[in-house]
Enzyme design. Sequence first.
Site, PDB file in Angstrom:
ATOM      1  N   GLU A 132     -28.176  81.891  11.976  1.00 52.24           N
ATOM      2  CA  GLU A 132     -27.653  82.156  10.632  1.00 52.24           C
ATOM      3  C   GLU A 132     -28.417  81.386   9.547  1.00 52.24           C
ATOM      4  O   GLU A 132     -27.883  80.520   8.870  1.00 52.24           O
ATOM      5  CB  GLU A 132     -26.164  81.813  10.561  1.00 52.24           C
ATOM      6  CG  GLU A 132     -25.289  82.686  11.413  1.00 52.24           C
ATOM      7  CD  GLU A 132     -23.803  82.390  11.271  1.00 52.24           C
ATOM      8  OE1 GLU A 132     -22.976  83.269  11.563  1.00 52.24           O
ATOM      9  OE2 GLU A 132     -23.460  81.257  10.851  1.00 52.24           O
TER      10      GLU A 132
ATOM     11  N   GLU B 198     -22.450  88.110  17.060  1.00 52.50           N
ATOM     12  CA  GLU B 198     -21.195  87.364  17.017  1.00 52.50           C
ATOM     13  C   GLU B 198     -20.088  88.232  16.423  1.00 52.50           C
ATOM     14  O   GLU B 198     -20.305  88.950  15.446  1.00 52.50           O
ATOM     15  CB  GLU B 198     -21.308  86.102  16.158  1.00 52.50           C
ATOM     16  CG  GLU B 198     -22.198  85.021  16.705  1.00 52.50           C
ATOM     17  CD  GLU B 198     -22.175  83.788  15.797  1.00 52.50           C
ATOM     18  OE1 GLU B 198     -21.223  83.640  14.993  1.00 52.50           O
ATOM     19  OE2 GLU B 198     -23.118  82.983  15.877  1.00 52.50           O
TER      20      GLU B 198
ATOM     21  N   GLU C 180     -14.584  73.824  14.943  1.00 52.57           N
ATOM     22  CA  GLU C 180     -14.211  75.202  15.239  1.00 52.57           C
ATOM     23  C   GLU C 180     -13.262  75.307  16.436  1.00 52.57           C
ATOM     24  O   GLU C 180     -13.232  76.330  17.119  1.00 52.57           O
ATOM     25  CB  GLU C 180     -15.474  76.047  15.461  1.00 52.57           C
ATOM     26  CG  GLU C 180     -16.290  76.172  14.174  1.00 52.57           C
ATOM     27  CD  GLU C 180     -17.500  77.063  14.307  1.00 52.57           C
ATOM     28  OE1 GLU C 180     -17.699  77.915  13.423  1.00 52.57           O
ATOM     29  OE2 GLU C 180     -18.261  76.915  15.268  1.00 52.57           O
TER      30      GLU C 180
ATOM     31  N   PHE D 128     -10.201  75.820  16.406  1.00 51.80           N
ATOM     32  CA  PHE D 128      -9.210  76.870  16.205  1.00 51.80           C
ATOM     33  C   PHE D 128      -9.853  78.241  16.003  1.00 51.80           C
ATOM     34  O   PHE D 128      -9.165  79.218  15.733  1.00 51.80           O
ATOM     35  CB  PHE D 128      -8.283  76.525  15.041  1.00 51.80           C
ATOM     36  CG  PHE D 128      -7.406  75.339  15.330  1.00 51.80           C
ATOM     37  CD1 PHE D 128      -6.499  75.376  16.381  1.00 51.80           C
ATOM     38  CD2 PHE D 128      -7.497  74.183  14.581  1.00 51.80           C
ATOM     39  CE1 PHE D 128      -5.692  74.289  16.670  1.00 51.80           C
ATOM     40  CE2 PHE D 128      -6.707  73.090  14.863  1.00 51.80           C
ATOM     41  CZ  PHE D 128      -5.792  73.130  15.909  1.00 51.80           C
ATOM     42  N   HIS D 129     -11.186  78.300  16.110  1.00 51.48           N
ATOM     43  CA  HIS D 129     -11.867  79.589  16.142  1.00 51.48           C
ATOM     44  C   HIS D 129     -11.720  80.141  17.555  1.00 51.48           C
ATOM     45  O   HIS D 129     -11.953  79.448  18.535  1.00 51.48           O
ATOM     46  CB  HIS D 129     -13.342  79.404  15.781  1.00 51.48           C
ATOM     47  CG  HIS D 129     -14.100  80.684  15.578  1.00 51.48           C
ATOM     48  ND1 HIS D 129     -14.325  81.593  16.597  1.00 51.48           N
ATOM     49  CD2 HIS D 129     -14.697  81.208  14.478  1.00 51.48           C
ATOM     50  CE1 HIS D 129     -15.026  82.614  16.128  1.00 51.48           C
ATOM     51  NE2 HIS D 129     -15.257  82.400  14.853  1.00 51.48           N
TER      52      HIS D 129
END
Length: 657
Positions: free
Chosen positions: A154, A306, A354, A356-357
């Site tokens: 990214e 993704e 991340e 809680f991703h």
Amino acid sequence: MKPTLADATRGRILFGGDYNPEQWPEETWHEDVRLMKAAGVNSVTLGVFSWAKLEPVPGAREFAWLDRLMDLMHGNGIGVVLATPTASPPPWLGRLHPDTLPVDQDGRTEWWGGRQHFSHSSTTYRRHAAAITEDLAARYANHPALTMWHINNEYCTYDWSNQAAARFRTWLQRRYGTLDALNTAWGTAFWSQGYGDWAEVHTPRHAHYLRNPAQVLDFKRFTSDMLLECYLAERDIVRRHTPHPPVTTNFMPLWAGQDAWRWAEEEDVVSVDLYPDPRDPLGAQHAALVQDMTRSQARGPWMLMEQAAGPVNWRGVNHPKPRGLNRLWSLQAVARGADAVCYFQWRQSRQGAEKFHSGMVSHAGEQGRTYQEIQRIGAELAGIGPEVAGTHTANDLAILHDWHSWWAGAHEGRLSTEVDHPQVLTAWHRALWESHLTADFAHPEHGLTAYKLVVVPQLYALTDSAIDNLLAYVHQGGTLVSGFLTGVADEDDRVRPGGMDARLRELFGIRTLHEWWPLEERERVECEGFRGTLWSEEIERVADGAETVAAYKGGELDGLPAVLRSGRAWYVSTLPEPSDLRELLSRIAAQAGVRPVLDGLPPQVEAVRRGEALFLLNHAREPVTVPVPGTHRDLLTGATVADEITLGRYGAAVLKP
């Protein structure tokens, strides 16, 4: 001949995601492999954020753990997309070499502790990134697990530092040659900005008032080019060691910092990360837009690098995906050309930013709904892969998009901050999507003759070559529909005489563009047959040869053209409300010979043809019956379908004659 996605897929759809096993004890790896095989995972991405693990101190190389992982994956029939870890440098690099850290436009250093904390212009960063990439590529060049390279992650770093300024000056010298040419291009006669020495030229940092828009435009071009240089340096290293596996890096959808048309030409595989909001009623349309754009950049099959199996962690409120939505959106990506359906990440993290991703294996483990759905998706993709992988269907319709035009139109001193290029682009794509019309995307200088209809939601700045291309397309029999604020400026953001290029005004039948009349957020303008939003224009049509399709009603623009048509060229000087824009574009499309793949589709059902397969996707929570004349086989269930099919909540079918 460069490698392609087909070299990695081998007639399958790749299914898997980012795997970050360094977060877990080694005994977990074997449990992961068991679950991967049960879910049909055939591909994992390793090493994206592993630089500190691979090089814990300067010059060290800790590859033993990665050796074991590569062997473990190969031994279980799982291919590896091996990443260069250069998106997240280890803390020691920033501590020992502060020049590797980017600086924001207010002069503040961006420190380690997050990710993407690198200056694209730093020779020190580039040297260390090349060194770890070189050793990684040399070590695994002949490893049988290696199927693809994933460079960085990214790319999204801006940098206003002194070293970036030095590279910016060099970039400008290559572009313009002389200071006189730079001053002309930037219009520096305004506000006493004339440059007499290259040392005076800097990155467009925080200023007391509005910054020079041409300078900002070139800085955005420069940023895209510097990031591309970083990508190319690493790509060329891995290609030298491994010429056969394809190379990619993952785009973020509609990110303003990359000219993705140019980047795509340098990739073997075009890949994108896609995270629609599951609570957004138009989430599927957003996904379709990104998928259409990515497929067009790839000129064929592409990679969904993704997506989320459930909630993300970066929205204000992070909602999970309702039961069935993950499957539906995964199949939508395949329908629109994806030959790889992957996730961030395999196993949900227990620590870090991340945690809680979501992951393909959530905190609930293999008994959780998320993993159970992943198993179903993996099985279905394995079933349809041999039927659809590698296929590509040409469309009759193209939407034009250009990053440079977007950058130019987004300057601080524009007429309305309510006019947002992605918003306008989305509105036009939505109108076509709701009309069940599948569109490609194209650059305004691309060849357009294969399309029956070309739409231009908005292209504020156009080169002379692009304008000539549009004129030639219409003169050769194509139908062109343009939205407002198109052709206003040239590539230097210099307003063209008359407020719109004279050739375009003649094409659309506009005698004079007197004034632009932007609208407030909730303001509407009445037109014959519809209401306009966001924008309106005071234009005078040519007396003969142009037709006022719809006029403004009331107010300052009463009786003036809102929609003009001159032969095969249409101009829409406002943004009609969604249903009105849908009706207008579907009518024009029908006249141009562009039609949906199926008639009589319910509004919530998306129908997309890929090769011989017809994908039917129900984006509603309620069951719906879809007419499908003839007899078909549903590749998802094996059932025979005759004349109609009922799709359940978030239901899907993949039909083949």
